[in-house]
Design a protein around this motif. Structure first.
Motif, PDB file in Angstrom:
ATOM      1  N   MET A   1       0.852  -1.180   0.000  1.00  0.00           N
ATOM      2  CA  MET A   1       0.000   0.000   0.000  1.00  0.00           C
ATOM      3  C   MET A   1       0.892   1.236   0.000  1.00  0.00           C
ATOM      4  N   SER A   2       0.545   2.242  -0.775  1.00  0.00           N
ATOM      5  CA  SER A   2       1.339   3.465  -0.802  1.00  0.00           C
ATOM      6  C   SER A   2       1.105   4.269   0.469  1.00  0.00           C
ATOM      7  N   GLU A   3       2.019   5.196   0.765  1.00  0.00           N
ATOM      8  CA  GLU A   3       1.860   6.019   1.958  1.00  0.00           C
ATOM      9  C   GLU A   3       0.566   6.803   1.938  1.00  0.00           C
ATOM     10  N   GLU A   4       0.118   7.243   0.757  1.00  0.00           N
ATOM     11  CA  GLU A   4      -1.108   8.013   0.663  1.00  0.00           C
ATOM     12  C   GLU A   4      -2.311   7.189   1.097  1.00  0.00           C
ATOM     13  N   GLY A   5      -2.216   5.865   1.023  1.00  0.00           N
ATOM     14  CA  GLY A   5      -3.330   5.014   1.342  1.00  0.00           C
ATOM     15  C   GLY A   5      -3.463   4.686   2.817  1.00  0.00           C
ATOM     16  N   HIS A   6      -2.505   5.076   3.622  1.00  0.00           N
ATOM     17  CA  HIS A   6      -2.552   4.778   5.039  1.00  0.00           C
ATOM     18  C   HIS A   6      -3.522   5.702   5.739  1.00  0.00           C
ATOM     19  N   ALA A   7      -4.312   5.156   6.622  1.00  0.00           N
ATOM     20  CA  ALA A   7      -5.227   5.955   7.434  1.00  0.00           C
ATOM     21  C   ALA A   7      -4.695   6.008   8.851  1.00  0.00           C
ATOM     22  N   GLY A   8      -5.088   7.046   9.566  1.00  0.00           N
ATOM     23  CA  GLY A   8      -4.728   7.143  10.965  1.00  0.00           C
ATOM     24  C   GLY A   8      -3.273   7.439  11.211  1.00  0.00           C
ATOM     25  N   LEU A  40       1.075  16.557   0.563  1.00  0.00           N
ATOM     26  CA  LEU A  40       0.572  15.378  -0.134  1.00  0.00           C
ATOM     27  C   LEU A  40       1.599  14.839  -1.120  1.00  0.00           C
ATOM     28  N   GLU A  41       2.320  15.725  -1.793  1.00  0.00           N
ATOM     29  CA  GLU A  41       3.386  15.282  -2.704  1.00  0.00           C
ATOM     30  C   GLU A  41       4.447  14.481  -1.954  1.00  0.00           C
ATOM     31  N   PRO A  65      12.852  12.487   6.813  1.00  0.00           N
ATOM     32  CA  PRO A  65      13.330  13.149   5.587  1.00  0.00           C
ATOM     33  C   PRO A  65      12.225  13.930   4.869  1.00  0.00           C
ATOM     34  N   GLN A  66      11.011  13.383   4.829  1.00  0.00           N
ATOM     35  CA  GLN A  66       9.908  14.094   4.183  1.00  0.00           C
ATOM     36  C   GLN A  66       9.473  15.311   5.006  1.00  0.00           C
ATOM     37  N   LEU A  67       9.500  15.177   6.328  1.00  0.00           N
ATOM     38  CA  LEU A  67       9.169  16.328   7.181  1.00  0.00           C
ATOM     39  C   LEU A  67      10.196  17.440   6.994  1.00  0.00           C
ATOM     40  N   ASP A  68      11.471  17.065   6.910  1.00  0.00           N
ATOM     41  CA  ASP A  68      12.519  18.060   6.672  1.00  0.00           C
ATOM     42  C   ASP A  68      12.327  18.740   5.317  1.00  0.00           C
ATOM     43  N   ALA A  69      11.896  17.954   4.319  1.00  0.00           N
ATOM     44  CA  ALA A  69      11.646  18.531   2.991  1.00  0.00           C
ATOM     45  C   ALA A  69      10.499  19.539   3.044  1.00  0.00           C
ATOM     46  N   LEU A  70       9.418  19.205   3.764  1.00  0.00           N
ATOM     47  CA  LEU A  70       8.306  20.148   3.906  1.00  0.00           C
ATOM     48  C   LEU A  70       8.768  21.414   4.618  1.00  0.00           C
ATOM     49  N   LEU A  71       9.529  21.257   5.675  1.00  0.00           N
ATOM     50  CA  LEU A  71      10.047  22.410   6.411  1.00  0.00           C
ATOM     51  C   LEU A  71      10.894  23.291   5.499  1.00  0.00           C
ATOM     52  N   GLY A  72      11.712  22.689   4.667  1.00  0.00           N
ATOM     53  CA  GLY A  72      12.524  23.445   3.716  1.00  0.00           C
ATOM     54  C   GLY A  72      11.663  24.220   2.734  1.00  0.00           C
ATOM     55  N   LYS A  73      10.567  23.623   2.294  1.00  0.00           N
ATOM     56  CA  LYS A  73       9.665  24.313   1.367  1.00  0.00           C
ATOM     57  C   LYS A  73       8.968  25.477   2.062  1.00  0.00           C
TER      58      LYS A  73
END
Length: 103
Positions: A1-8, A40-41, A65-73
């Motif tokens: 399942m992709s990350e987008e498909g995870h609930a909760g 979402l990206e 790593p994704q949180l750091d990327a969002l923070l950078g944006k």
């Protein structure tokens, strides 16, 4: 399942929670929509919420790593409006989040 498909917010054992307070001219300019799109990206879950004092609070959960990327944006200068200050904190993920919404 992709990350987008995870609930909760169940996006893995390495998940963390990022809380960001964005100061500046960030309300009424599409900032929350823009933040939602970037999150979402990156496969993050959470929300972007207008505060009564004019700030926007961003809560996001996912791998560091994704949180750091969002923070950078958020700090990157290509946001809608004008970002003056970004104040962030990292905590263990709490879960209970699904998708990424504007509030």
């Amino acid at each position: 399942m992709s990350e987008e498909g995870h609930a909760g917010g169940g996006i893995g054992d390495d998940a963390q929670r990022l809380t960001v307070w964005v100061h500046g001219h960030v309300q009424g300019v599409g900032f929350r929509w823009w933040t939602r799109s970037r999150a979402l990206e990156l496969g993050l879950v959470g929300h972007a919420t207008n505060a009564r004092d004019g700030r926007v609070c961003v809560i996001a959960e996912g791998p560091r790593p994704q949180l750091d990327a969002l923070l950078g944006k958020l700090r990157g200068g290509n946001t809608p409006g004008r970002v003056d200050t970004v104040v962030e904190s990292f905590d263990p993920a709490r879960g209970g989040l699904s998708g990424f919404v504007e509030r």
